[in-house]
Design an enzyme around this catalytic site. Structure first.
Site, PDB file in Angstrom:
ATOM      1  N   ASP A  57      -7.483  14.395  78.914  1.00 33.90           N
ATOM      2  CA  ASP A  57      -6.739  13.193  79.272  1.00 33.90           C
ATOM      3  C   ASP A  57      -7.885  12.145  78.985  1.00 33.90           C
ATOM      4  O   ASP A  57      -9.070  11.435  78.989  1.00 33.90           O
ATOM      5  CB  ASP A  57      -6.610  12.635  80.922  1.00 33.90           C
ATOM      6  CG  ASP A  57      -6.680  11.812  80.955  1.00 33.90           C
ATOM      7  OD1 ASP A  57      -6.159  10.500  80.053  1.00 33.90           O
ATOM      8  OD2 ASP A  57      -6.138  11.240  81.995  1.00 33.90           O
ATOM      9  N   SER A 135      -1.592   1.676  63.321  1.00 33.60           N
ATOM     10  CA  SER A 135       0.367   2.425  63.339  1.00 33.60           C
ATOM     11  C   SER A 135       0.262   0.748  62.802  1.00 33.60           C
ATOM     12  O   SER A 135      -0.425  -0.198  62.552  1.00 33.60           O
ATOM     13  CB  SER A 135       0.626   1.574  64.728  1.00 33.60           C
ATOM     14  OG  SER A 135       2.173   0.937  64.881  1.00 33.60           O
ATOM     15  N   TYR A 148       1.528  -2.082  72.602  1.00 30.05           N
ATOM     16  CA  TYR A 148       1.337  -0.456  71.887  1.00 30.05           C
ATOM     17  C   TYR A 148       0.772  -1.841  70.712  1.00 30.05           C
ATOM     18  O   TYR A 148      -0.621  -0.994  70.662  1.00 30.05           O
ATOM     19  CB  TYR A 148       2.734  -0.501  71.737  1.00 30.05           C
ATOM     20  CG  TYR A 148       2.597   1.043  70.266  1.00 30.05           C
ATOM     21  CD1 TYR A 148       2.104   1.981  70.821  1.00 30.05           C
ATOM     22  CD2 TYR A 148       3.129   0.630  68.968  1.00 30.05           C
ATOM     23  CE1 TYR A 148       1.375   3.494  69.513  1.00 30.05           C
ATOM     24  CE2 TYR A 148       2.670   2.002  68.280  1.00 30.05           C
ATOM     25  CZ  TYR A 148       2.014   2.446  68.692  1.00 30.05           C
ATOM     26  OH  TYR A 148       2.070   4.283  67.400  1.00 30.05           O
ATOM     27  N   LYS A 152      -2.921  -1.520  69.211  1.00 31.85           N
ATOM     28  CA  LYS A 152      -3.769  -0.298  67.583  1.00 31.85           C
ATOM     29  C   LYS A 152      -4.662  -1.321  67.068  1.00 31.85           C
ATOM     30  O   LYS A 152      -5.129  -1.022  65.808  1.00 31.85           O
ATOM     31  CB  LYS A 152      -2.270   0.021  66.879  1.00 31.85           C
ATOM     32  CG  LYS A 152      -1.300   1.182  68.107  1.00 31.85           C
ATOM     33  CD  LYS A 152      -2.636   2.820  67.836  1.00 31.85           C
ATOM     34  CE  LYS A 152      -2.123   3.772  68.172  1.00 31.85           C
ATOM     35  NZ  LYS A 152      -2.303   4.649  68.280  1.00 31.85           N
TER      36      LYS A 152
END
Length: 251
Positions: A57, A135, A148, A152
């Site tokens: 994890d 990304s 997100y 990133k």
């Protein structure tokens, strides 16, 4: 055999792009440990490459420390970390809960911090490569993925900073922003109506100058990552490589 004998850890190696990269590295003769929430099948290449796996994890410090220690023993050291693990949930900015925000940052940003630091401890004496997955969302933004995109963006800032700090030790740190056709993307397409799919494909055709559709991980992404993991990239660091068919062009 561009990576013959290279010792590589791949996070997120149990599925999708990560699994494709594990296969590519093994095919190039590397010794690979894949870390993911679930274990995956071991691989054996024709020319001495192999892979094994362990659960990890990446948002949990103790899990990362234990997994890297185990990988260190399996590999007898480390040359390359390819950090591909991450999550990308959908939500409009005004609808994101605090728990959702913190979960995305725990996996994508804390996970980058923990895995990169664990790799640094093993690379600081002899140098090596760290390749982080970023990304285009972290560069230009992406509606429906504000948390997100923000996580990133943090990965990109971290990558540039540690590239400067760790460069004198011979450690290169780069980020890639891929646009690849994956099983997750297949599931997204399957959820669309015929009209939505036609609109989506028309949009993609206008966004990607090279082919008008997402790339193939084995054909379009693997060769770039083999290069970044190998000796030919020793003078490349702090960069964000957009491997996306021209969807995002940085000046």
């Amino acid at each position: 055999m561009q990576l013959a004998g290279k010792r590589i850890i791949v996070t997120g190696g149990g599925r999708g792009i990560g699994a494709a990269m594990v296969q590519a590295f093994v095919d190039e003769g590397a010794h690979v440990v894949s870390l993911d929430l679930g274990q995956s099948a071991d691989l054996a290449g024709a020319d001495g490459g192999w892979s094994t796996s362990r659960t990890c994890d990446i948002a949990d410090r103790h899990s990362v420390d234990a997994a890297f220690e185990w990988a260190d023993q399996q590999l007898d050291g480390l040359d390359v970390l390819m950090h591909a693990a991450g999550i990308a949930p959908n939500a409009r900015a005004e609808a994101i809960s605090l728990d959702e925000w913190e979960q995305v940052f725990a996996v994508n940003t804390r996970g980058t911090f923990l895995t990169n630091r664990a790799a640094y401890e093993r690379l600081k004496h002899a140098g090596g490569r760290i390749i982080n997955f970023a990304s285009a969302a972290g560069v230009v933004g992406q509606p429906g993925k504000a948390h997100y995109a923000a996580s990133k963006g943090a990965v990109l800032a971290w990558t540039r900073t540690v590239a400067r700090e760790w460069g004198p030790l011979g450690i290169t740190v780069n980020a890639i922003a891929p646009a690849m056709w994956t099983p997750m993307y297949e599931a997204t397409r399957a959820s669309m109506s015929g009209e939505q799919l036609a609109q989506h494909d028309a949009f993609m055709a206008g966004q990607l100058p090279l082919g008008g559709r997402l790339g193939d991980p084995a054909r379009d992404l693997a060769p770039v990552l083999v290069f970044l993991a190998g000796e030919g990239s020793r003078f490349v660091t702090g960069q964000t490589l957009m491997i996306d068919g021209g969807m995002v062009m940085l000046s």
